[in-house]
Structures are given as structure tokens and as C-alpha cells.
Design an enzyme around this catalytic site. Structure first.
Site, short mmCIF file in Angstrom:
data_model
loop_
_atom_site.label_atom_id
_atom_site.label_comp_id
_atom_site.label_asym_id
_atom_site.label_seq_id
_atom_site.Cartn_x
_atom_site.Cartn_y
_atom_site.Cartn_z
N GLU A 47 42.06 40.47 33.67
CA GLU A 47 41.38 40.93 34.89
C GLU A 47 42.09 40.28 36.07
O GLU A 47 41.88 39.10 36.36
CB GLU A 47 39.90 40.55 34.86
CG GLU A 47 39.12 41.20 33.73
CD GLU A 47 38.99 42.71 33.89
OE1 GLU A 47 39.24 43.22 35.01
OE2 GLU A 47 38.64 43.38 32.92
N CYS A 99 38.39 39.51 44.31
CA CYS A 99 39.54 40.26 43.78
C CYS A 99 39.48 41.74 44.12
O CYS A 99 40.51 42.41 44.15
CB CYS A 99 39.66 40.07 42.27
SG CYS A 99 38.21 40.65 41.34
#
Length: 457
Positions: free
Chosen positions: A210, A244
Site C-alpha cells: 500500500e 497517502c
């Protein structure tokens, strides 16, 4: 034998007992985890405030609440997900039956970042436990207070032969990665992700990465500019931009730029006041190193709003800037801070070409009321996931798998996707002894060839 080898050995031995495969055992433990999180809610909020300056609302909305919701969704559905699934068998296999069985992988290693340290540590762990695995996990050493409360909650919930939390972040990860796991789940930067994958390849260990990247926000001429500005400001400056999937830059149709910028300024002041350093709802940069890295990006372009900093307070004001190019440092990397560059485009094809000419982003946000534009962007741009007429919220749904594509990551999780990530689907073919097609056995005749061609077309 090293400490980590001994730990891994004890977890493998515990996994071999079969305790973690019991569905009720998994559900009970996840419910205990939920109760322990609720018991320590104030401690978690205090830790997140000390580490990142997060308000209680932001801590609950983006860390605690999402984690509790994830547990509820998974425990409500786990029995259904774990049932063997019967699938069709080809006609020539009659009267055989075919099944897919769900089984845990073994021992997983979960490596979590500092920006959402509570949620991004526990969300993958919940999936690993739901699937019946053992786990070792660590989180970045940049968040010592959150590390402390995570350690406490894990110890109160799990036997360390089942789940072990090891503070230390990157230093611990480097040593542990020398061991052989059954799965590695990493959340962090692209650069470290590449190293994780390189190490995992030596033992053929599967990974979920991720990562991140420059997530664009496209504001189309058919957009509601007021709503777009409000939701861009919220998504961008959440956690002081250290997200993010934060909008990394805005692509706005050129004739709307001035109006959008004015609205962005309006909502920054509405949310955080004339002087955001005094706001109780505006977080801080995690540490001095990251402050130095992000503040240097203010040297690129023209500041339209904000731009002030306070190193002692680890504060960078919510900032809007323009006059940046893709050759500037700010556009060569993920910003991961409260700076929002504004770029313009003429037609939607220009915006699509701009995004597609760079690495695939983790998220994309589109503001438009035109369904044709919406479908065009969704179909023609590859990205991990995103929103239409909003930002960030796709992450909060347990029904939507979350993950990247290409340079922004591989694999996904949340809800059933978390269970699937840590599960092996074992195919089982159960044949009957009462009937058989004898033509499948040698010696093969011309008739046998004709029959097999008929069956397998």
C-alpha cells in the site's frame, strides 16, 4: 537462535495447533479487540494528539471509528465468507463436485506507517486474524505515544504466540524481513516498497504493498465550485496533508481557476481561522525531518495563500500555490504535506492526458455534474480508487476494496478484501466412484479424441 527466529517458531507452532482456524475463536478475539479499543479510546486520542496534533474528532473519524467499523463489518460477515463454496464442474467430470475452501496462510508480517498509525496497523491485522492467521506487526518509530498504546491493546487482546507487536519500525522490519513469512503487508513509501518486494522475492513470499503517489483532483467546468472547494480543502488538509490519498494537486479548467482559488481560500479560513496555528483542529507535521522536507517545497512556484511556517511548533500553514511545472521538485514527488499546487487545463482530454503521462496514482478525485465526463475519466484513467464529487471518503467504506495499481501499490484490503488478502483459496475436486468416462484412459482411440474435443470446446 535469534529472538525473532524463536518468535516466528513459536507462532508457527501455535498456528499448527489449529486454534486460529476456529471461526468462533476468531470472532471472539476480534470482539475483545473492539472492546479494548473502546476502553482505551481517550488514551488513543491523547497519543495521536501528542504524536501528530490530531483533534479528538479527527482521531475518531479517521483512526478509531474506522477501525471499530471494520471489526463490526468483518465479524458480521465472517461465517458467510469462510464457508466452502461449491462451484460448477464441467460436464465431462459428471457426477463429480467442485469446491473452494478458505484457509489461512500462516504467519503474516504487517509493517505500518506513522501518518495514521493506529488505523493502518490494526486494519490489516483485523483481516489477518479474521482469516485465521498469526501475525507479527510493527509501526514507525516516529509515533512513540501511539506505539505505546498499540502495544498495550495488543497485549491485552492476544497471546504473543498468536499476535506480537514489536515497536521499532524500520530497524525491526529490516531484521524481521530476513526471516521467512507466509505473507508480508506493507504500507509506506514507494522506495521502501520496492525494497520490501525485492526481499520477499528471495523466499517467494507474497506481498501487499500500500504505497502512494501524486493523487490528482480534476475540477471540470460542469462542477459545483463551492462544493468542490469545500471538499478539496477538507481532504487535502486532513492530518496536515500527511495522507497517502490526499489530493496532491488540482487540475482545474482554466476559466474556473480564479473562482476555485478564492473558494479554497474561503474554506481554509472557515475551517481553521485566520491564523491556523491557533486552531485546535489543524494537526502538525510529524517531526523535524519531515518538516524540513516539506517546507523546502515552498520554494517552488508562486504562493497564492498561506506559506508561513514555525519549525518549533512543526507547523506549516495550509498553502495554495500556482506557477509550478512538472520539472519542479514539488511535482516530482508526493508532497505529503499541506501544500496544494493548482494547475490548469483546457479540455477534459488535456486533463486525462496529463494524469496518464505520469505514474498511476493511488487516488483520483473528479468534480463534475456531467455524466459523460464522469464516465470518460473513470474508463480512460487507471488509478487505485477515488471519488466523484468528493475526496478521501472511498477509504472509509468496508464494501470498497482499497489499494493501489502500478507504482501506487499492489493488492487491496478493507472488509471482505482484507479477509481475501490473508486467505488461500484451496480448490478441491471430489469425484464419484460410481461412474467414469473410460475414454480418458490409454490406449486412446480416434473415438476418444473426438469425444474429448467435443467436451472441451
Amino acid at each position: 537462535m535469534s529472538e525473532y527466529k524463536e518468535l516466528l517458531k513459536s507462532q508457527r507452532e501455535y498456528f499448527a495447533t489449529g486454534h486460529t482456524k476456529d471461526i468462533e475463536f476468531r470472532i471472539d478475539l476480534l470482539n475483545i479487540l473492539k472492546k479494548n479499543i473502546e476502553k482505551h479510546e481517550d488514551d488513543i486520542s491523547d497519543a495521536l494528539y501528542k504524536d501528530l496534533g490530531k483533534s479528538k474528532f479527527e482521531s475518531y473519524a479517521t483512526e478509531i471509528g474506522i477501525t471499530l467499523s471494520e471489526i463490526s463489518h468483518i465479524t458480521d460477515n465472517l461465517k458467510k465468507w469462510t464457508r466452502p463454496k461449491k462451484v460448477k464442474s464441467p460436464l465431462f467430470q459428471f457426477p463429480a463436485k467442485s469446491y473452494i475452501y478458505k484457509e489461512p496462510l500462516g504467519v503474516a508480517f504487517i509493517i505500518s506507517p506513522w501518518n495514521y498509525p493506529f488505523q493502518l496497523t490494526l486494519a490489516p491485522l483485523i483481516g489477518a486474524i479474521a482469516a485465521g492467521n498469526c501475525a507479527i506487526l510493527t509501526v514507525s518509530q516516529k509515533v512513540p505515544n501511539t506505539t505505546e498504546i498499540l502495544d498495550k491493546i495488543i497485549k491485552e487482546t492476544f497471546n504473543e504466540n498468536h499476535v506480537k507487536f514489536i515497536p521499532g519500525g524500520s530497524s525491526v522490519s529490516k531484521e524481521l524481513l530476513e526471516e521467512e513469512f507466509d505473507y508480508i503487508f506493507f504500507t509506506g513509501s514507494v522506495g521502501v516498497g520496492k525494497k520490501i518486494m525485492e526481499t520477499a522475492a528471495k523466499t517467494l513470499t507474497p506481498v501487499t504493498l500500500e504505497l502512494g503517489g501524486k493523487s490528482p483532483t480534476i475540477v471540470d467546468k460542469y462542477a459545483d465550485i463551492d462544493i468542490a472547494a469545500e471538499r478539496i480543502v477538507w481532504g487535502k488538509f486532513l492530518n496536515s496533508g500527511q495522507t497517502c490519498i490526499a489530493p496532491d494537486y488540482v487540475l482545474v479548467q482554466s476559466e474556473l481557476k480564479e473562482k476555485l482559488v478564492e473558494k479554497l481560500k474561503y474554506y481554509i479560513e472557515k475551517f481553521y481561522g485566520e491564523n491556523p496555528i491557533e486552531s485546535n483542529d489543524y494537526p502538525r507535521i510529524v517531526n523535524e525531518d519531515h518538516f524540513n522536507k516539506v517546507s523546502k517545497l515552498l520554494l517552488n512556484g508562486n504562493i497564492l495563500h498561506g506559506g508561513s511556517t514555525d519549525k518549533l511548533d512543526l507547523y506549516i500553514e495550509p498553502t495554495i500555490m500556482d506557477s509550478v511545472t512538472w520539472d519542479d521538485e514539488i511535482m516530482k514527488q508526493e508532497i505529503f504535506g499541506p501544500i496544494l499546487p493548482i494547475l490548469t487545463y483546457e479540455g477534459i482530454e488535456d486533463a486525462i492526458n496529463t494524469v496518464n503521462s505520469h505514474p498511476k496514482p493511488l487516488a483520483l478525485y473528479l468534480f463534475t455534474d456531467n455524466e459523460d465526463v464522469e464516465e470518460k475519466v473513470i474508463k480512460e484513467v487507471s488509478y487505485g480508487g477515488g471519488c466523484v464529487n468528493d475526496t478521501v471518503l472511498h477509504l472509509s467504506s468496508a464494501e470498497l476494496p482499497f489499494g493501489g495499481v502500478g507504482n501506487s501499490g499492489m493488492g487491496n484490503y478493507h472488509g471482505k478484501a482484507s479477509f481475501d488478502t490473508f486467505t488461500h483459496e484451496k480448490s478441491v475436486f471430489k469425484n464419484s466412484k460410481s461412474f467414469d468416462f473410460n475414454f480418458r484412459y490409454p490406449p486412446y482411440s480416434k473415438t476418444a479424441l473426438k469425444l474429448i474435443k467435443k467436451f472441451l470446446k
